[in-house]
Design a protein around this motif. Structure first.
Motif, PDB file in Angstrom:
ATOM      1  N   ALA A  93     -10.170  57.255 -19.825  1.00  0.00           N
ATOM      2  CA  ALA A  93     -10.902  57.245 -18.552  1.00  0.00           C
ATOM      3  C   ALA A  93     -10.143  58.042 -17.496  1.00  0.00           C
ATOM      4  O   ALA A  93     -10.760  58.754 -16.681  1.00  0.00           O
ATOM      5  N   ARG A  94      -8.816  57.943 -17.503  1.00  0.00           N
ATOM      6  CA  ARG A  94      -8.023  58.722 -16.539  1.00  0.00           C
ATOM      7  C   ARG A  94      -8.174  60.213 -16.802  1.00  0.00           C
ATOM      8  O   ARG A  94      -8.175  61.024 -15.857  1.00  0.00           O
ATOM      9  N   ALA A  95      -8.288  60.593 -18.075  1.00  0.00           N
ATOM     10  CA  ALA A  95      -8.490  62.014 -18.376  1.00  0.00           C
ATOM     11  C   ALA A  95      -9.813  62.504 -17.794  1.00  0.00           C
ATOM     12  O   ALA A  95      -9.890  63.602 -17.219  1.00  0.00           O
ATOM     13  N   HIS A  96     -10.882  61.698 -17.937  1.00  0.00           N
ATOM     14  CA  HIS A  96     -12.166  62.071 -17.328  1.00  0.00           C
ATOM     15  C   HIS A  96     -12.041  62.167 -15.802  1.00  0.00           C
ATOM     16  O   HIS A  96     -12.590  63.086 -15.184  1.00  0.00           O
ATOM     17  N   LEU A  97     -11.311  61.214 -15.194  1.00  0.00           N
ATOM     18  CA  LEU A  97     -11.136  61.223 -13.737  1.00  0.00           C
ATOM     19  C   LEU A  97     -10.404  62.483 -13.292  1.00  0.00           C
ATOM     20  O   LEU A  97     -10.850  63.178 -12.356  1.00  0.00           O
ATOM     21  N   LEU A  98      -9.280  62.788 -13.917  1.00  0.00           N
ATOM     22  CA  LEU A  98      -8.492  63.953 -13.507  1.00  0.00           C
ATOM     23  C   LEU A  98      -9.266  65.262 -13.727  1.00  0.00           C
ATOM     24  O   LEU A  98      -9.197  66.188 -12.897  1.00  0.00           O
ATOM     25  N   TYR A  99     -10.013  65.329 -14.816  1.00  0.00           N
ATOM     26  CA  TYR A  99     -10.827  66.511 -15.073  1.00  0.00           C
ATOM     27  C   TYR A  99     -11.908  66.641 -13.997  1.00  0.00           C
ATOM     28  O   TYR A  99     -12.161  67.734 -13.458  1.00  0.00           O
ATOM     29  N   GLY A 100     -12.543  65.497 -13.655  1.00  0.00           N
ATOM     30  CA  GLY A 100     -13.566  65.530 -12.610  1.00  0.00           C
ATOM     31  C   GLY A 100     -12.992  65.948 -11.270  1.00  0.00           C
ATOM     32  O   GLY A 100     -13.622  66.709 -10.514  1.00  0.00           O
ATOM     33  N   GLU A 101     -11.804  65.440 -10.934  1.00  0.00           N
ATOM     34  CA  GLU A 101     -11.165  65.820  -9.676  1.00  0.00           C
ATOM     35  C   GLU A 101     -10.873  67.318  -9.673  1.00  0.00           C
ATOM     36  O   GLU A 101     -11.070  68.010  -8.647  1.00  0.00           O
ATOM     37  N   TRP A 102     -10.404  67.852 -10.783  1.00  0.00           N
ATOM     38  CA  TRP A 102     -10.080  69.290 -10.873  1.00  0.00           C
ATOM     39  C   TRP A 102     -11.349  70.118 -10.718  1.00  0.00           C
ATOM     40  O   TRP A 102     -11.361  71.126  -9.987  1.00  0.00           O
ATOM     41  N   LEU A 103     -12.429  69.694 -11.393  1.00  0.00           N
ATOM     42  CA  LEU A 103     -13.690  70.424 -11.298  1.00  0.00           C
ATOM     43  C   LEU A 103     -14.217  70.439  -9.859  1.00  0.00           C
ATOM     44  O   LEU A 103     -14.751  71.451  -9.379  1.00  0.00           O
ATOM     45  N   ARG A 104     -14.073  69.323  -9.153  1.00  0.00           N
ATOM     46  CA  ARG A 104     -14.547  69.290  -7.763  1.00  0.00           C
ATOM     47  C   ARG A 104     -13.762  70.269  -6.902  1.00  0.00           C
ATOM     48  O   ARG A 104     -14.333  70.982  -6.072  1.00  0.00           O
ATOM     49  N   ARG A 105     -12.448  70.289  -7.112  1.00  0.00           N
ATOM     50  CA  ARG A 105     -11.630  71.215  -6.319  1.00  0.00           C
ATOM     51  C   ARG A 105     -11.946  72.671  -6.671  1.00  0.00           C
ATOM     52  O   ARG A 105     -11.738  73.570  -5.846  1.00  0.00           O
TER      53      ARG A 105
ATOM     54  N   MET B 206     -16.469  53.712 -17.127  1.00  0.00           N
ATOM     55  CA  MET B 206     -15.429  53.145 -17.984  1.00  0.00           C
ATOM     56  C   MET B 206     -14.506  52.227 -17.192  1.00  0.00           C
ATOM     57  O   MET B 206     -14.195  51.111 -17.621  1.00  0.00           O
ATOM     58  N   PHE B 207     -14.075  52.692 -16.032  1.00  0.00           N
ATOM     59  CA  PHE B 207     -13.151  51.880 -15.219  1.00  0.00           C
ATOM     60  C   PHE B 207     -13.806  50.561 -14.800  1.00  0.00           C
ATOM     61  O   PHE B 207     -13.183  49.499 -14.857  1.00  0.00           O
ATOM     62  N   THR B 208     -15.069  50.628 -14.371  1.00  0.00           N
ATOM     63  CA  THR B 208     -15.723  49.402 -13.923  1.00  0.00           C
ATOM     64  C   THR B 208     -15.958  48.453 -15.091  1.00  0.00           C
ATOM     65  O   THR B 208     -15.794  47.225 -14.947  1.00  0.00           O
ATOM     66  N   ALA B 209     -16.320  48.987 -16.245  1.00  0.00           N
ATOM     67  CA  ALA B 209     -16.543  48.132 -17.415  1.00  0.00           C
ATOM     68  C   ALA B 209     -15.255  47.434 -17.839  1.00  0.00           C
ATOM     69  O   ALA B 209     -15.276  46.290 -18.291  1.00  0.00           O
ATOM     70  N   MET B 210     -14.120  48.118 -17.678  1.00  0.00           N
ATOM     71  CA  MET B 210     -12.843  47.543 -18.097  1.00  0.00           C
ATOM     72  C   MET B 210     -12.209  46.686 -17.014  1.00  0.00           C
ATOM     73  O   MET B 210     -11.241  45.982 -17.281  1.00  0.00           O
ATOM     74  N   GLY B 211     -12.726  46.767 -15.781  1.00  0.00           N
ATOM     75  CA  GLY B 211     -12.155  45.965 -14.703  1.00  0.00           C
ATOM     76  C   GLY B 211     -10.945  46.602 -14.058  1.00  0.00           C
ATOM     77  O   GLY B 211     -10.102  45.903 -13.492  1.00  0.00           O
ATOM     78  N   MET B 212     -10.859  47.940 -14.103  1.00  0.00           N
ATOM     79  CA  MET B 212      -9.750  48.674 -13.476  1.00  0.00           C
ATOM     80  C   MET B 212     -10.196  49.087 -12.080  1.00  0.00           C
ATOM     81  O   MET B 212     -10.615  50.226 -11.833  1.00  0.00           O
ATOM     82  N   GLU B 213     -10.107  48.152 -11.153  1.00  0.00           N
ATOM     83  CA  GLU B 213     -10.753  48.306  -9.860  1.00  0.00           C
ATOM     84  C   GLU B 213     -10.173  49.431  -9.011  1.00  0.00           C
ATOM     85  O   GLU B 213     -10.909  50.159  -8.343  1.00  0.00           O
ATOM     86  N   ALA B 214      -8.843  49.572  -8.973  1.00  0.00           N
ATOM     87  CA  ALA B 214      -8.259  50.612  -8.122  1.00  0.00           C
ATOM     88  C   ALA B 214      -8.651  52.003  -8.615  1.00  0.00           C
ATOM     89  O   ALA B 214      -9.030  52.881  -7.819  1.00  0.00           O
ATOM     90  N   PHE B 215      -8.573  52.223  -9.923  1.00  0.00           N
ATOM     91  CA  PHE B 215      -9.010  53.510 -10.474  1.00  0.00           C
ATOM     92  C   PHE B 215     -10.506  53.718 -10.228  1.00  0.00           C
ATOM     93  O   PHE B 215     -10.955  54.841  -9.955  1.00  0.00           O
ATOM     94  N   ALA B 216     -11.295  52.642 -10.330  1.00  0.00           N
ATOM     95  CA  ALA B 216     -12.734  52.765 -10.094  1.00  0.00           C
ATOM     96  C   ALA B 216     -13.006  53.176  -8.645  1.00  0.00           C
ATOM     97  O   ALA B 216     -13.877  54.021  -8.386  1.00  0.00           O
ATOM     98  N   GLN B 217     -12.269  52.591  -7.710  1.00  0.00           N
ATOM     99  CA  GLN B 217     -12.468  52.942  -6.305  1.00  0.00           C
ATOM    100  C   GLN B 217     -12.025  54.379  -6.033  1.00  0.00           C
ATOM    101  O   GLN B 217     -12.678  55.106  -5.259  1.00  0.00           O
ATOM    102  N   ARG B 218     -10.925  54.797  -6.664  1.00  0.00           N
ATOM    103  CA  ARG B 218     -10.481  56.192  -6.504  1.00  0.00           C
ATOM    104  C   ARG B 218     -11.561  57.136  -7.033  1.00  0.00           C
ATOM    105  O   ARG B 218     -11.872  58.172  -6.416  1.00  0.00           O
ATOM    106  N   THR B 219     -12.156  56.763  -8.175  1.00  0.00           N
ATOM    107  CA  THR B 219     -13.214  57.592  -8.759  1.00  0.00           C
ATOM    108  C   THR B 219     -14.450  57.605  -7.856  1.00  0.00           C
ATOM    109  O   THR B 219     -15.099  58.649  -7.685  1.00  0.00           O
TER     110      THR B 219
END
Length: 905
Positions: A789-801, A818-831
């Motif tokens: 999920a972090r790989a998808h996040l970092l790729y998405g951030e790079w694409l936006r920039r 993925m983050f919300t389903a797993m309960g990774m709230e801080a990463f979900a909010q960053r996303t």
């Protein structure tokens, strides 16, 4: 109603009402000798209508006999033992000598006691009464106190009387009732009831003041005082401690008794079981006539019926202490001779030891045998006591040293580190051969590792291993393995490069047996890993892991060493082995009933669930760790719980855990705790987008690579991201270079996927995009979902920039789901913030209602959903099946369901 005890009696009445209504209760009555605890217990028994009553009383001379008190309480209930789950039934049968078997885990015995009490209470409410708990043998006290703490809905009461928490620490923390002296008016009335002649009021006041309202002291104090002393207070002795006053009163009552009666009373005082047949056998050997009991009974000091009972435990103590040493030895000698060695060899040996005036090898050998039997029943504390007394009676220096060492080992295994160190000091005063000296140093090192896992243990273990090399090569190699492990625990707090020093010494040690054991394979692999480097050690590390994964691995080796192999799998980025070893270790601990090994096995499983993104299951197992450690009184470093909280993004919980972890690490010299704390802090800060803070923590955590695997490379992963985000390109590139020394050598999808993601962070243009795509592809073939999920996040951030908003949204939506389903709230909010920057709003997570289940109810619901039966759930959570059933009723009500099948929804 007892005089002046209305509130205490009402509390006991309420307790009985609760038990009759289906609830369970535990209560400890604390108070000085003679204060009335036993009278309150008698009141409880008298009021316990419609209840079954089970009683046990601690006896000072039985404190060294393992499970003596437990057997006294549970013997009438053993017809229900077969209804217990298999491991619990086997544990109790072994403990009580009903069948042979390996020594059971003491906490499994305690869990079996809880189950047995619950089974008995299923037929009729059960009231367990424990008097003089400060004199119970330690094994019985631990088991009964454990059961008392885990009571729920079994209709069981455990009511205990003991002097002070310091004398009976096992019972601390339970609901308590402190029994104090009677009010002055009640005390004067009680005193007046036993002093019929005229008494000077000032004398009464002084006696009341001196006794502080202690009922037994008030009743006994007038004995032996002359009418003149009572009338005018002449020659009244000065204040003394209450037990001394009471015992003096009883001793005065002994003086006019015939010599034969006093000798019979001494025999009864020295015989703890209250067996009248045994008492009369011993008396006959001493030439004591049967009529000797008549004066003692007439004086209300002794009652001889189905059991021999003293009027009060202090009567027993006064009689025993008043006797001369040679008289005590004579009584014990007669009891030893009267005890059938085939029926009760341990009590016979103990009496014989008390009868001995000096060294006696025959008795010492008997005590040795008693220690073997005690150990087989799981009574390590009793085994230690037998061995210590055996050493005292051993005439020859060499066997005395051996028995003292064995006593120290048993004492340490029973949890007594300070007494074990005292025994080691005593052993040092004996002439020791080379092997004994090495074993002594090894035990001292093991104790150091228990008390301070990092700071002091590595050099001590290393010295012991070197001493053992020419004497016991197998033990030497196992000690080298422990030394490397201790050095890794010490981490940044170790002196010099302790890991490499221990590894070099291990490489120079003699080779292991052929074929090599799993410990040999792991030691050789670690030795190469930490002297020649990661790549050189890789083939040997994989061979060792293959051996640990083998279905032929003996359970004993698995329980002892597998927890060391598990971080090795993580070090090799082997996610499949990493998960399977954790599963096998947890199953072994459960199957063997090895409750002391269970917290570590659970922590391993928690970490695996976190890595694969199953945070809800990790949280449930974390609750189980808390349950286990609270139940058995153990300490487990909260590394798995800390990692879980960081991935969940629970900032305040992480900060609280960090403070506790760092403080504990510094206290115990466990430097690995500092590494874990800094690594997880960096992970949390990266999830929150606080890259400055993450950079500092990750840099500190990555400075000591000789950790237990993941914290070293895990910190490098966080350092690459934090450094790249704050523009520290050189630091990010350097961290990536260090990371690739492990990832490329390991060559797994997990390793290469993480490397590709980190490489993308320090790259540009098409190179970065290709690396992100490789990371997603490789991590997608693993079960490491959080990192994917972090790989998808970092790729998405790079694409936006890069200005590619539509492409960015696809990656960010995937990451957010993925983050919300797993309960990774801080990463979900960053996303979600990144998605908002692309012009899209993230979907809110829909949380299913849980009906406000408590943490324990949530655990039970999850286990029931998995198909576990009530007894199986009870075993997991240290509850009786009846309490589990009660909780399930609450769960069904809160969730508005009617069956277990509906839990799957």
């Amino acid at each position: 109603m007892l005089r002046g005890r209305r509130s205490e009696c009402e509390a006991l009445d309420r307790l009985l009402d609760a038990v009759r209504s289906g609830e369970s209760r535990a209560l400890v009555l604390w108070g000085e000798p003679g204060i009335g605890k036993s009278a309150l217990l008698e009141y409880l028994v008298g009021q316990a209508s419609r209840c079954r009553v089970a009683r046990v009383a601690g006896v000072q001379s039985e404190m060294e006999l393992a499970f003596a008190g437990l057997h006294q309480l549970c013997a009438p209930m053993l017809d229900g033992i077969e209804r217990l789950p298999g491991p619990q039934c086997d544990a109790l049968r072994t403990t009580f000598g009903l069948s042979p078997g390996p020594p059971p885990d003491r906490f499994l015995v305690a869990l079996a006691v809880l189950g047995l009490l619950a089974e008995v209470a299923a037929e009729q409410p059960l009231v367990c009464v424990v008097d003089d708990a400060h004199w119970l043998d330690r094994a019985s006290a631990q088991a009964l106190a454990f059961a008392a703490r885990r009571l729920g809905a079994e209709s069981v009461a455990v009511v205990v009387a003991a002097r002070t928490p310091e004398k009976a620490p096992e019972w601390m923390g339970l609901p308590e009732l402190v029994v104090t002296g009677l009010p002055d008016d009640e005390a004067r009335a009680l005193l007046g009831s036993v002093v019929p002649q005229p008494v000077d009021g000032r004398v009464l006041d002084r006696i009341v003041a001196e006794t502080r309202g202690n009922p037994l002291a008030l009743l006994e104090r007038p004995h032996g005082l002359t009418p003149a002393e009572l009338a005018g207070g002449f020659r009244l002795p000065g204040p003394r401690p209450l037990p001394t006053q009471i015992e003096d009163s009883f001793r005065r009552q002994l003086a006019p008794l015939p010599p034969g009666t006093r000798r019979l009373l001494l025999v009864a005082a020295a015989e703890p079981t209250g067996d009248p047949v045994l008492m009369w056998r011993a008396a006959e050997r001493l030439g004591i006539d049967a009529t000797a009991a008549v004066p003692a009974v007439a004086a209300d000091l002794l009652d001889v019926g189905a059991l021999v009972r003293f009027r009060h435990p202090l009567v027993r103590s006064a009689i025993y202490q008043a006797a001369a040493p040679e008289e005590r030895r004579g009584a014990h000698g007669a009891l030893a001779a009267a005890t059938d060695p085939r029926v009760d060899p341990d009590r016979r040996a103990w009496h014989a030891a008390q009868a001995s005036a000096g060294p006696d090898e025959d008795i010492a050998a008997e005590l040795d045998s008693s220690a073997v039997r005690a150990r087989a029943r799981g009574g390590l504390a009793a085994a230690a006591a037998f061995l210590e007394r055996a050493a005292e009676l051993t005439p020859e220096p060499a066997p005395r040293a051996e028995r003292t060492l064995a006593a120290a080992q048993a004492t340490y295994q029973a949890g007594g580190t300070d007494p074990a160190l005292r025994l080691l000091s005593r052993a040092e005063a004996c002439p020791l051969d080379a092997l004994q000296r090495a074993r002594l140093d090894l035990l001292r090192a093991q104790i150091a590792f228990t008390l301070n896992p990092g700071r002091d243990a590595p050099p001590l273990l290393l010295r012991a291993a070197k001493q053992l090399e020419p004497l016991d090569s197998r033990l030497a190699r196992e000690t080298y393995l422990d030394a490397i492990n201790a050095a890794m625990f010490a981490g940044p707090l170790a002196t010099g490069n302790a890991v490499r020093e221990a590894a070099r010494a291990a490489r120079d040690a003699p080779s292991g047996a052929q074929p090599p054991s799993v410990a040999d394979l792991l030691l050789d692999a670690w030795a190469v890993r930490f002297t020649e480097g990661y790549g050189a050690g890789m083939p040997m590390l994989r061979r060792a892991l293959d051996a640990f994964r083998s279905p032929k691995l003996p359970d004993e080796d698995g329980l002892r060493w597998l927890w060391l192999a598990w971080p090795t799998a993580r070090d090799l980025w082997d996610d499949e082995t990493f998960e399977s070893l954790a599963i096998h270790q947890l199953q072994r601990a459960r199957d063997a009933g090895a409750l002391t090994a269970l917290p570590i096995a659970l922590a391993m499983r928690v970490a695996v669930h976190v890595y694969v993104g199953d945070l809800a299951e990790a949280a449930s197992l974390s609750e189980e760790i808390a349950t286990v450690t609270e139940a058995i009184g153990s300490h487990t470093a909260p590394y798995g719980v800390l990692l879980l909280a960081a991935w969940q993004g629970r900032e305040q919980d992480v900060l609280d855990l960090l403070d506790a972890t760092i403080e504990d690490a510094l206290t115990r010299g466990e430097g690995i705790g500092l590494t874990v704390a800094r690594w997880t802090r960096a992970l949390l800060d990266n999830s929150l987008g606080r890259y400055e803070d993450a950079f500092d923590s990750a840099r500190q955590a990555s400075e000591h690579p000789e950790g237990l695997g993941a914290p070293a490379w895990g910190a490098l992963v966080e350092l690459v991201e934090a450094a790249a985000r704050r523009g520290e390109a050189t630091t990010a590139a350097d961290a990536l270079t260090r990371l690739t020394t492990t990832t490329r050598t390991a060559g797994t999808e997990w390793a290469l996927g993480i490397e590709a993601r980190c490489r993308a962070l320090v790259s540009h243009d098409q190179t970065a995009e290709t690396a992100y795509q490789e990371a997603i592809e490789r991590l997608g073939r693993t079960r490491i979902r959080g990192e994917l999920a972090r790989a998808h996040l970092l790729y998405g951030e790079w694409l936006r920039r890069e200005g590619r908003r539509l492409d960015s949204r696809a990656q960010l939506r995937t990451a957010h789901d993925m983050f919300t389903a797993m309960g990774m709230e801080a990463f979900a909010q960053r996303t979600a913030r990144e998605l908002q920057a692309t012009g899209e709003t993230a979907r809110k997570r829909i949380v299913a209602p849980t009906g406000a289940l408590t943490a324990q109810e949530d655990q039970i619901a999850r286990l029931a959903r998995e198909g576990l039966t009530n007894p199986e759930i009870g075993t997991r959570l240290f509850l009786s099946p009846r309490t589990v059933e009660w909780h399930l009723g609450n769960i069904f009500s809160k969730l508005d369901i009617t069956s277990r099948r509906q839990l799957r929804r």
